[in-house]
Scaffold this active site. Structure first.
Site, PDB file in Angstrom:
ATOM      1  N   HIS A   1       3.652  -4.991   3.861  1.00 12.64           N
ATOM      2  CA  HIS A   1       3.524  -5.581   5.102  1.00 12.64           C
ATOM      3  C   HIS A   1       3.071  -7.158   4.925  1.00 12.64           C
ATOM      4  O   HIS A   1       2.549  -7.645   4.115  1.00 12.64           O
ATOM      5  CB  HIS A   1       2.544  -4.964   6.141  1.00 12.64           C
ATOM      6  CG  HIS A   1       2.951  -3.573   6.307  1.00 12.64           C
ATOM      7  ND1 HIS A   1       3.737  -3.133   6.922  1.00 12.64           N
ATOM      8  CD2 HIS A   1       2.365  -2.373   5.645  1.00 12.64           C
ATOM      9  CE1 HIS A   1       4.215  -1.627   7.047  1.00 12.64           C
ATOM     10  NE2 HIS A   1       2.916  -1.394   6.187  1.00 12.64           N
TER      11      HIS A   1
ATOM     12  N   HIS B   1       1.046  -1.288   0.003  1.00 11.73           N
ATOM     13  CA  HIS B   1       0.023   0.026  -0.008  1.00 11.73           C
ATOM     14  C   HIS B   1       1.016   1.219  -0.090  1.00 11.73           C
ATOM     15  O   HIS B   1       2.247   1.088   0.254  1.00 11.73           O
ATOM     16  CB  HIS B   1      -1.058   0.038   1.244  1.00 11.73           C
ATOM     17  CG  HIS B   1      -0.204   0.245   2.586  1.00 11.73           C
ATOM     18  ND1 HIS B   1      -0.933   0.711   3.632  1.00 11.73           N
ATOM     19  CD2 HIS B   1       0.802   0.107   2.990  1.00 11.73           C
ATOM     20  CE1 HIS B   1      -0.182   0.646   4.541  1.00 11.73           C
ATOM     21  NE2 HIS B   1       0.922   0.072   4.279  1.00 11.73           N
TER      22      HIS B   1
ATOM     23  N   HIS C   1      -1.064 -10.503  -1.800  1.00  9.40           N
ATOM     24  CA  HIS C   1      -0.322  -9.942  -2.829  1.00  9.40           C
ATOM     25  C   HIS C   1      -0.944  -8.727  -3.767  1.00  9.40           C
ATOM     26  O   HIS C   1      -0.764  -9.103  -5.055  1.00  9.40           O
ATOM     27  CB  HIS C   1       0.212 -11.345  -3.417  1.00  9.40           C
ATOM     28  CG  HIS C   1       1.163 -11.973  -2.802  1.00  9.40           C
ATOM     29  ND1 HIS C   1       1.114 -12.684  -1.870  1.00  9.40           N
ATOM     30  CD2 HIS C   1       2.741 -11.924  -3.040  1.00  9.40           C
ATOM     31  CE1 HIS C   1       2.308 -13.234  -1.381  1.00  9.40           C
ATOM     32  NE2 HIS C   1       3.306 -12.712  -2.047  1.00  9.40           N
TER      33      HIS C   1
ATOM     34  N   CYS D   1       5.849   6.061   4.860  1.00  7.07           N
ATOM     35  CA  CYS D   1       4.670   5.390   4.349  1.00  7.07           C
ATOM     36  C   CYS D   1       4.058   5.960   3.085  1.00  7.07           C
ATOM     37  O   CYS D   1       2.875   5.409   2.390  1.00  7.07           O
ATOM     38  CB  CYS D   1       3.817   5.072   5.244  1.00  7.07           C
ATOM     39  SG  CYS D   1       4.491   3.937   6.438  1.00  7.07           S
TER      40      CYS D   1
ATOM     41  N   HIS E   1       4.930   0.417  -0.337  1.00  7.14           N
ATOM     42  CA  HIS E   1       5.795  -0.579   0.446  1.00  7.14           C
ATOM     43  C   HIS E   1       4.796  -1.716   0.636  1.00  7.14           C
ATOM     44  O   HIS E   1       3.408  -1.704   0.617  1.00  7.14           O
ATOM     45  CB  HIS E   1       6.213   0.025   1.730  1.00  7.14           C
ATOM     46  CG  HIS E   1       5.134   0.716   2.490  1.00  7.14           C
ATOM     47  ND1 HIS E   1       4.535   1.808   2.318  1.00  7.14           N
ATOM     48  CD2 HIS E   1       4.863   0.126   3.706  1.00  7.14           C
ATOM     49  CE1 HIS E   1       3.649   2.183   3.242  1.00  7.14           C
ATOM     50  NE2 HIS E   1       3.720   0.947   4.324  1.00  7.14           N
TER      51      HIS E   1
ATOM     52  N   GLU F   1       0.436  -5.250  11.731  1.00 10.57           N
ATOM     53  CA  GLU F   1       1.082  -4.631  10.433  1.00 10.57           C
ATOM     54  C   GLU F   1       2.630  -4.903  10.445  1.00 10.57           C
ATOM     55  O   GLU F   1       3.303  -5.365   9.743  1.00 10.57           O
ATOM     56  CB  GLU F   1       0.964  -3.192  10.380  1.00 10.57           C
ATOM     57  CG  GLU F   1       1.476  -2.508   9.149  1.00 10.57           C
ATOM     58  CD  GLU F   1       1.207  -1.130   9.033  1.00 10.57           C
ATOM     59  OE1 GLU F   1      -0.107  -0.799   8.642  1.00 10.57           O
ATOM     60  OE2 GLU F   1       2.036  -0.265   9.493  1.00 10.57           O
TER      61      GLU F   1
END
Length: 150
Positions: free
Chosen positions: A31, A16, A75, A25, A29, A136
């Site tokens: 998680h 995201h 994904h 952020c 990137h 996260e």
């Protein structure tokens, strides 16, 4: 009979970016998320029922969460469709990437609210969603509790 809470854990990988954010952020990137789903209900008392003694079959809960959350978000890259990130999303889609456009800033907080709505719709009437925990990172998570949202 007593009410019992049961919890099932799920994991998925999601990318995201946070449009307008003033830190790292803002960049795309990803998680490795862990989602803990806790439901509450009374164990089935009918000993003729194949699910006797269960609040809900863990397999049934797994199907709901996989259909609504894991299989959708795993994904994928999530962007708020109401931002200029929509242009990046279109480019990624053209290149064959799995992109989700949502109506919210894709923070853990907003994702857990979205997940709660989706899971609650699918639960049997006698089972209630008690809480969700969306982890996260190893040290950061968002939680949703039904009691806070009544």
């Amino acid at each position: 009979m007593s009410k019992i809470r049961i919890t099932k854990q799920f994991s998925f990988e999601t990318g995201h970016a946070l449009y307008g954010y003033d830190g790292k952020c803002k960049n795309v990137h990803g998680h490795s998320y862990n989602l803990y789903v806790t439901v509450i209900g009374q164990p089935i008392a009918d000993n003729a029922n194949v699910k006797f003694g269960m609040v809900i079959d863990f397999g049934d809960l797994k199907k709901i969460v996989k259909d609504e959350i894991v299989d959708v978000f795993d994904h994928a890259t999530v962007f708020n469709k109401n931002t200029p990130h929509v242009e990046l999303a279109k480019e990624l889609q053209v290149r064959g990437h799995n992109v989700l456009l949502v109506d919210y800033q894709p923070t853990s907080e907003m994702m857990v609210i979205d997940f709660a709505k989706k899971i609650k719709k699918r639960l049997p009437d006698n089972i209630k969603l008690h809480s969700l925990k969306l982890q996260e990172t190893a040290t950061s998570f968002a939680e949703w509790y039904a009691s806070d949202n009544a």
